[in-house]
Design an enzyme around this catalytic site. Structure first.
Site, PDB file in Angstrom:
ATOM      1  N   TYR A 154       1.032  -1.164   0.045  1.00 55.81           N
ATOM      2  CA  TYR A 154       0.052   0.043   0.111  1.00 55.81           C
ATOM      3  C   TYR A 154       0.661   1.457   0.092  1.00 55.81           C
ATOM      4  CZ  TYR A 154      -4.606   2.399   0.809  1.00 55.81           C
ATOM      5  OH  TYR A 154      -5.699   3.148   0.780  1.00 55.81           O
ATOM      6  N   LYS A 161      -3.227   8.260   3.365  1.00 58.69           N
ATOM      7  CA  LYS A 161      -4.357   8.046   4.092  1.00 58.69           C
ATOM      8  C   LYS A 161      -4.078   8.316   5.599  1.00 58.69           C
ATOM      9  CE  LYS A 161      -7.306   6.237   1.401  1.00 58.69           C
ATOM     10  NZ  LYS A 161      -8.469   6.949   0.881  1.00 58.69           N
TER      11      LYS A 161
END
Ligand SMILES: NC(=O)c1ccc[n+]([C@@H]2O[C@H](COP(=O)([O-])OP(=O)(O)OC[C@H]3O[C@@H](n4cnc5c(N)ncnc54)[C@H](O)[C@@H]3O)[C@@H](O)[C@H]2O)c1
Length: 255
Positions: A154, A161
């Protein structure tokens, strides 16, 4: 019969396919009595075609969330369809391929800055663009993927995020006095276009379905969309700066 979002006017960003989390948010919001306006990025005729598959065809306004002119004209464009906004949904994320998939140590600042611009800063930019239409307060809701840990592949999207989660708390702080709430839903992995573009995303999928106490359906955006609609409603009047996990309980148990 009373429904959750009766009379609410809601701006939903992020529809690109019927699998988009935003599509189900728009659908459930309409079913719950809301008037929905969509924004679309890039392929507008595609978004307009998808908008026709909602219970009520929603108007689509062009919005590239990194384009200052689009942001500056957003309130005017939205007010051509509704006379104000009670809710805004940020369902937007993007990172260049070099920022994902195990390339963390090599990614250039230029590519990281794109990820942060589209996925993090845009949350504040969208809120400010919609603010002139939220004079009676309202609810802003975004989507995150649990940023408290480092995930495989990720990479810089995870960093973006983490920034989004912080930005939501700052928005809660700065906009609370105007009666505006800011909350995020932290969803488990869902097979949308954004997820499919992450090389190695399948690594999350197996562990999630095995570990989540409630189980997890990778193709069902409805639980996430319902939580977003709940946060848009009047049923979380004193909740802001919060992150609600919709992940089958994965975050609460160890592997
Ligand atoms: N799919 C998952 O597993 C998952 C899990 C947790 C959180 N999320 C988050 O949910 C949100 C929605 O993603 P999704 O999974 O529905 O995928 P999606 O691909 O359907 O939606 C992503 C949207 O971002 C839009 N977008 C990209 N760049 C933009 C820009 N510059 N301006 C405006 N819009 C832009 C795209 O047009 C698209 O509609 C994202 O924030 C994503 O990170 C997804």
């Amino acid at each position: 019969m009373k429904v959750l979002l009766e009379g609410k006017r809601i701006l939903v960003t992020g529809v690109i396919t019927e699998q988009s989390i935003a599509f189900n948010i728009a659908k459930i919001a309409q079913e719950q009595g809301a008037t929905v306006v969509l924004t679309g990025f890039g392929r507008l005729s595609l978004v307009e075609r998808i908008a026709k598959r909602l219970p009520v065809t929603a108007p689509v306004i062009e919005l590239d969330v990194t384009n200052p002119e689009h942001l500056a004209s957003l309130a005017d464009s939205v007010s051509g369809h509704v006379d104000g906004l009670d809710g805004v949904v940020h369902s937007i994320g993007f990172a260049p391929p070099t920022a994902l998939g195990g390339n963390f140590l090599q990614t250039s600042w230029e590519d990281v800055s794109t990820a942060v611009h589209v996925s993090t800063y845009s949350y504040k930019a969208l809120a400010m663009a919609a603010l002139p239409l939220m004079r009676q307060g309202g609810s802003i809701v975004g989507l995150t993927f649990d940023a408290t840990v480092a995930w495989p592949v990720y990479d810089w999207m995870g960093v973006a995020k983490a920034g989004l989660e912080s930005a939501s708390r700052y928005l809660a702080s700065y906009l609370g006095p105007q009666g505006i709430r800011s909350n995020l839903v932290s969803a488990g992995p869902l097979r949308t276009m954004a997820a499919k573009s992450i090389p190695g995303f399948a690594k999350f999928e197996d562990s999630w379905t095995e570990r989540a106490p409630l189980g997890w359906n990778l193709s069902d955006t409805e639980p996430t969309a319902k939580a977003v609609c709940a946060l848009l409603s009047d049923w979380f009047p004193a909740t802001t700066g919060e992150i609600v996990h919709v992940d089958g309980g994965y975050h609460a148990v160890s592997g």
